[in-house]
Design a protein around this motif. Structure first.
Motif, PDB file in Angstrom:
ATOM      1  N   ASN A  97      57.018  68.291 -19.735  1.00 30.11           N
ATOM      2  CA  ASN A  97      56.921  69.032 -20.990  1.00 30.11           C
ATOM      3  C   ASN A  97      55.508  69.002 -21.559  1.00 30.11           C
ATOM      4  N   VAL A  98      55.310  69.695 -22.659  1.00 33.36           N
ATOM      5  CA  VAL A  98      53.975  69.847 -23.247  1.00 33.36           C
ATOM      6  C   VAL A  98      53.365  68.493 -23.578  1.00 33.36           C
ATOM      7  N   ALA A  99      54.122  67.623 -24.231  1.00 34.36           N
ATOM      8  CA  ALA A  99      53.592  66.318 -24.614  1.00 34.36           C
ATOM      9  C   ALA A  99      53.168  65.511 -23.392  1.00 34.36           C
ATOM     10  N   LYS A 100      53.999  65.515 -22.357  1.00 36.95           N
ATOM     11  CA  LYS A 100      53.665  64.787 -21.135  1.00 36.95           C
ATOM     12  C   LYS A 100      52.401  65.347 -20.499  1.00 36.95           C
ATOM     13  N   THR A 153      61.060  78.412 -20.359  1.00 37.87           N
ATOM     14  CA  THR A 153      60.347  77.133 -20.362  1.00 37.87           C
ATOM     15  C   THR A 153      61.310  75.947 -20.317  1.00 37.87           C
ATOM     16  N   ARG A 154      62.610  76.211 -20.412  1.00 40.57           N
ATOM     17  CA  ARG A 154      63.589  75.127 -20.298  1.00 40.57           C
ATOM     18  C   ARG A 154      63.539  74.454 -18.933  1.00 40.57           C
ATOM     19  N   ALA A 178      56.231  64.222  -8.336  1.00 38.42           N
ATOM     20  CA  ALA A 178      56.472  62.971  -9.056  1.00 38.42           C
ATOM     21  C   ALA A 178      55.563  62.872 -10.275  1.00 38.42           C
ATOM     22  N   GLU A 179      54.400  63.490 -10.189  1.00 37.45           N
ATOM     23  CA  GLU A 179      53.441  63.549 -11.297  1.00 37.45           C
ATOM     24  C   GLU A 179      52.922  64.975 -11.385  1.00 37.45           C
ATOM     25  N   PRO A 180      52.400  65.373 -12.561  1.00 39.17           N
ATOM     26  CA  PRO A 180      51.849  66.729 -12.669  1.00 39.17           C
ATOM     27  C   PRO A 180      50.754  66.992 -11.642  1.00 39.17           C
ATOM     28  N   ASN A 189      34.751  80.694 -25.471  1.00 37.96           N
ATOM     29  CA  ASN A 189      33.911  79.560 -25.082  1.00 37.96           C
ATOM     30  C   ASN A 189      34.742  78.375 -24.613  1.00 37.96           C
ATOM     31  N   VAL A 190      35.697  78.641 -23.744  1.00 38.91           N
ATOM     32  CA  VAL A 190      36.581  77.590 -23.245  1.00 38.91           C
ATOM     33  C   VAL A 190      35.793  76.636 -22.345  1.00 38.91           C
ATOM     34  N   GLY A 191      35.909  75.353 -22.616  1.00 41.10           N
ATOM     35  CA  GLY A 191      35.241  74.343 -21.798  1.00 41.10           C
ATOM     36  C   GLY A 191      36.052  74.007 -20.565  1.00 41.10           C
ATOM     37  N   ASN A 192      37.205  73.383 -20.767  1.00 44.07           N
ATOM     38  CA  ASN A 192      38.108  73.050 -19.669  1.00 44.07           C
ATOM     39  C   ASN A 192      39.256  74.047 -19.623  1.00 44.07           C
ATOM     40  N   PHE A 193      39.458  74.668 -18.465  1.00 42.21           N
ATOM     41  CA  PHE A 193      40.592  75.556 -18.233  1.00 42.21           C
ATOM     42  C   PHE A 193      41.400  74.895 -17.118  1.00 42.21           C
ATOM     43  N   ILE A 194      42.431  74.172 -17.524  1.00 43.62           N
ATOM     44  CA  ILE A 194      43.212  73.341 -16.622  1.00 43.62           C
ATOM     45  C   ILE A 194      44.542  74.027 -16.326  1.00 43.62           C
ATOM     46  N   ALA A 195      45.075  73.812 -15.140  1.00 44.52           N
ATOM     47  CA  ALA A 195      46.370  74.381 -14.777  1.00 44.52           C
ATOM     48  C   ALA A 195      47.242  73.303 -14.149  1.00 44.52           C
ATOM     49  N   ILE A 196      48.541  73.481 -14.328  1.00 41.48           N
ATOM     50  CA  ILE A 196      49.539  72.570 -13.770  1.00 41.48           C
ATOM     51  C   ILE A 196      50.344  73.334 -12.726  1.00 41.48           C
ATOM     52  N   GLY A 197      50.405  72.811 -11.525  1.00 42.57           N
ATOM     53  CA  GLY A 197      51.091  73.495 -10.435  1.00 42.57           C
ATOM     54  C   GLY A 197      52.522  73.016 -10.241  1.00 42.57           C
ATOM     55  N   LEU A 198      53.373  73.918  -9.778  1.00 43.42           N
ATOM     56  CA  LEU A 198      54.762  73.606  -9.436  1.00 43.42           C
ATOM     57  C   LEU A 198      55.471  72.844 -10.552  1.00 43.42           C
ATOM     58  N   ASN A 199      55.337  73.362 -11.780  1.00 43.24           N
ATOM     59  CA  ASN A 199      55.898  72.661 -12.932  1.00 43.24           C
ATOM     60  C   ASN A 199      57.247  73.225 -13.380  1.00 43.24           C
ATOM     61  N   TYR A 200      57.804  74.170 -12.617  1.00 42.99           N
ATOM     62  CA  TYR A 200      59.134  74.697 -12.914  1.00 42.99           C
ATOM     63  C   TYR A 200      60.037  74.380 -11.726  1.00 42.99           C
TER      64      TYR A 200
END
Length: 298
Positions: free
Chosen positions: A219-222, A213-214, A93-95, A69-80
């Protein structure tokens, strides 16, 4: 803890993986591994349980997506950084934030369906964050308090739909079966450093992606903090955080999935997934019921 869901598609029950690798039935404790069951107070109650007091689940059960029952399924692009380099893209410059349709979520070993007319279906092994507590406008210094844990996501992507059809990336990201999650959600106390995990993906037993993930840019917090400034994150929401190099789009010549291919992928400490790729049949594939699952628990 390693938390999961087992049973037929759409009828999954919540479970816990015990120290011996057996699945224990949590359906007498929580209704599903979803929403408020993933809040910090609920996870504390689950952690206090004696797994041996829970019913043992018979072997051979299908493993469903580890979050229901996932509400928001968000993705981050070009994060590596190394993946951005292989695509020729500048470091963001930003996620880069986009949506995957929650309806694309399937189990970690369910079949992946190539959409009708697709010629550029691609693979992406990713670390996914599962939100534990409601988050809105949280700072990066407090963002980890809102994380329940982590799981593997195969961010399956149709590159023509994503990049050549105009508009947002979401068109190539939310097709049915494009979001395998699991096999289990590993609570954050078992993953002390989510930014030092090896990750890999094989297509037809050939290594295509190998990374860590290095090399994440944000990072996760950001990521949790950033996304919470644009929407309210609720318990059980999922944020998948980008992929290392080795995707089909980045190969020379480019290579994409075809019917009969297999994908096996894993992240250190989070288990493995296995999917067989099938074509969208001429009459259409019914994704409203259980899909064939190749293996019970990787």
């Amino acid at each position: 803890m390693k938390l999961l869901r087992f049973g037929e598609y759409g009828r999954e029950k919540p479970g816990l993986l015990d120290a011996d690798g057996n699945i224990r039935d949590l359906s007498g404790v929580v209704p599903d591994m979803a929403r408020d069951a993933l809040a910090s107070d609920s996870l504390a109650r689950l952690k206090a349980l004696d797994p041996t007091s829970l019913p043992l689940v018979p072997a051979g059960q299908r493993i469903g997506a580890c979050v229901g029952n996932v509400g928001n399924f968000i993705a981050i692009g070009l994060n590596y950084a190394d993946h951005a380099a292989e695509t020729g893209a500048a470091i963001p410059a930003e996620p880069i934030v986009f949506n995957k349709a929650p309806s694309c979520i399937v189990g970690p070993n369910d079949e992946v369906i190539i959409p009708r007319g697709s010629v550029k279906t691609d693979w992406e092994v990713e670390l996914a964050i599962v939100i534990g507590d409601r988050a809105s406008y949280v700072g990066a210094n407090e963002a980890m308090n809102f994380v329940a844990g982590y799981c593997i996501c195969n961010d399956v992507s149709e590159r023509e739909y994503q990049l050549e059809r105009g508009g947002t990336w979401s068109k190539g990201k939310g097709c049915p079966t494009f979001g395998p999650l699991g096999p289990y959600l590993v609570t954050k106390d078992e993953i002390p450093d989510p930014h030092n995990l090896s990750m890999w993906l094989d297509v037809n037993d050939e290594r295509r992606q190998k990374g860590s993930t290095r090399t994440m840019i944000f990072n996760v917090a950001k990521i949790v903090s950033y996304v919470s400034h644009f929407m309210i994150l609720e318990p059980g929401d999922v944020i998948t955080t980008g992929t290392p190099p080795g995707v089909g789009m980045g190969m020379v010549p480019q290579q994409f999935l075809k019917a009969g291919d297999t994908m096996r992928l894993g992240i250190e400490g989070l288990g493995e997934q296995y999917q067989r790729v099938v074509a969208f049949e001429q009459q259409g594939v019914d994704t409203s019921r259980g899909l064939k699952s190749e293996s019970p628990l990787a």
